[in-house]
Motif scaffolding. Structure first.
Motif, PDB file in Angstrom:
ATOM      1  N   GLN A  42       0.782  -1.183  -0.114  1.00 23.07           N
ATOM      2  CA  GLN A  42      -0.023   0.050  -0.145  1.00 23.07           C
ATOM      3  C   GLN A  42       1.022   1.235   0.068  1.00 23.07           C
ATOM      4  N   HIS A  43       0.675   2.283  -0.785  1.00 23.16           N
ATOM      5  CA  HIS A  43       1.192   3.370  -0.820  1.00 23.16           C
ATOM      6  C   HIS A  43       0.586   4.230   0.157  1.00 23.16           C
ATOM      7  N   ARG A  44       1.209   4.633   1.272  1.00 16.59           N
ATOM      8  CA  ARG A  44       0.922   5.170   2.523  1.00 16.59           C
ATOM      9  C   ARG A  44       1.904   6.223   3.065  1.00 16.59           C
ATOM     10  N   VAL A  45       1.882   7.420   2.754  1.00 16.76           N
ATOM     11  CA  VAL A  45       3.133   8.224   3.211  1.00 16.76           C
ATOM     12  C   VAL A  45       2.919   8.660   4.649  1.00 16.76           C
ATOM     13  N   ARG A  46       3.798   8.367   5.483  1.00 19.39           N
ATOM     14  CA  ARG A  46       3.793   8.715   7.152  1.00 19.39           C
ATOM     15  C   ARG A  46       4.994   9.358   7.673  1.00 19.39           C
TER      16      ARG A  46
END
Length: 307
Positions: free
Chosen positions: A153-157
């Motif tokens: 999953q693309h999930r920028v954190r």
């Protein structure tokens, strides 16, 4: 470095991450009874507190080496509520002070604070950072796309690494191969419906048409709002960010459905043996709020290696 606690533990993404990285999670706190219930089922050996962490008595928390915390992010995200004077979001932002209060009392050697990158744009962020630094912590912000850590999953954190060291601790994070959405989508699962049916929104039909032209008969696409433009996404790349609401649809030929709760959990890298509610909406809410366990594990492992 052997023990950890988890503030705003939610569905247990950071707890699972810590356990998989070899830490013993002694204590977990959250204000939401449903989240505490399921966190307890998945982590029966951990001491649990169901309370508003603004009011926590940190003297009751076991001493620990690592504080893990994922304070509420809704007040910071672009998607939800930059609107000025929204009391709910002002209140959610203030949850970031709970880790400061615990750090003052318990002085763990390390802390990992997870949030959205916009956390650092918060008007009170300089005061928050100053408070942590006055307590003896050096701060090293790491802005990471969880897909680069092997989460499908693309999930920028933001992972803020706080250490009681003179210099900030910048982690060496290995770039992992992207895991495609095809690994987590089960075409034999879920409730399918015909794409062409009365009441289907024109914008949905447009996205399906454009998606077919680009990706063929099978792909995923945002069902509501924006994201991935007006087309969709190839199953050969990670899915887009899993949120607390049903957002992603799967298209297979002339039928479509929303992703299942199990697929959302897989996209977040929760192991298959994770216990969850039967209620789809509740599972989606807790899953969308969670930190992907695999991302957290790789951050914690890099911290252990650097410490």
């Amino acid at each position: 470095m052997h023990t950890a606690i988890d503030l705003f533990s939610g569905f247990g993404g950071l707890t699972r991450a810590a356990k998989d990285a070899g830490l013993n999670v002694l204590w977990a706190g959250n204000h939401w009874p449903a989240a505490v219930e399921w966190h307890t089922k998945n982590n029966p050996e951990t001491q649990h507190a169901c309370q508003d962490l603004h009011q926590a008595d940190w003297s009751q928390v076991p001493k620990h080496d690592v504080m893990l915390a994922a304070p509420c992010c809704q007040g910071h995200t672009k998607a939800r509520g930059k609107a000025s004077g929204n009391p709910q979001h002002d209140n959610s932002r203030s949850t970031a002070w709970a880790p400061v209060a615990n750090a003052e009392f318990n002085r763990p050697e390390f802390a990992i604070i997870e949030n959205v990158p916009e956390f650092m744009d918060w008007i009170l962020y300089p005061a928050w950072a100053d408070a942590m630094q006055r307590l003896g912590y050096s701060l090293a912000p790491h802005i990471v796309d969880c897909a680069n850590l092997g989460v499908p999953q693309h999930r920028v954190r933001l992972f803020m690494v706080c250490s009681r060291s003179k210099a900030p601790l910048h982690l060496q994070l290995q770039q992992h191969q992207h895991v495609p959405a095809s690994e987590i989508i089960d075409f034999a699962a879920g409730k399918w419906s015909p794409i062409t049916k009365p009441g289907r929104a024109q914008s949905t039909l447009t996205r399906v048409k454009n998606g077919r032209e680009r990706f063929g008969e099978r792909f995923v696409m945002p069902y509501y709002g924006s994201g991935s433009g007006l087309t969709g996404r190839s199953l050969d790349r990670p899915i887009g960010t899993i949120t607390t609401l049903d957002r992603w649809a799967v298209v297979d030929g002339d039928k479509m459905r929303m992703i299942t709760a199990d697929e959302a959990m897989a996209a977040q890298s929760f192991p298959k043996d994770t216990q969850r509610p039967d209620n789809h909406r509740l599972t989606m809410h807790m899953t969308g709020n969670a930190v992907p366990p695999l991302a957290g594990q790789r951050i914690i492992e890099a911290l252990i290696a650097a410490a």
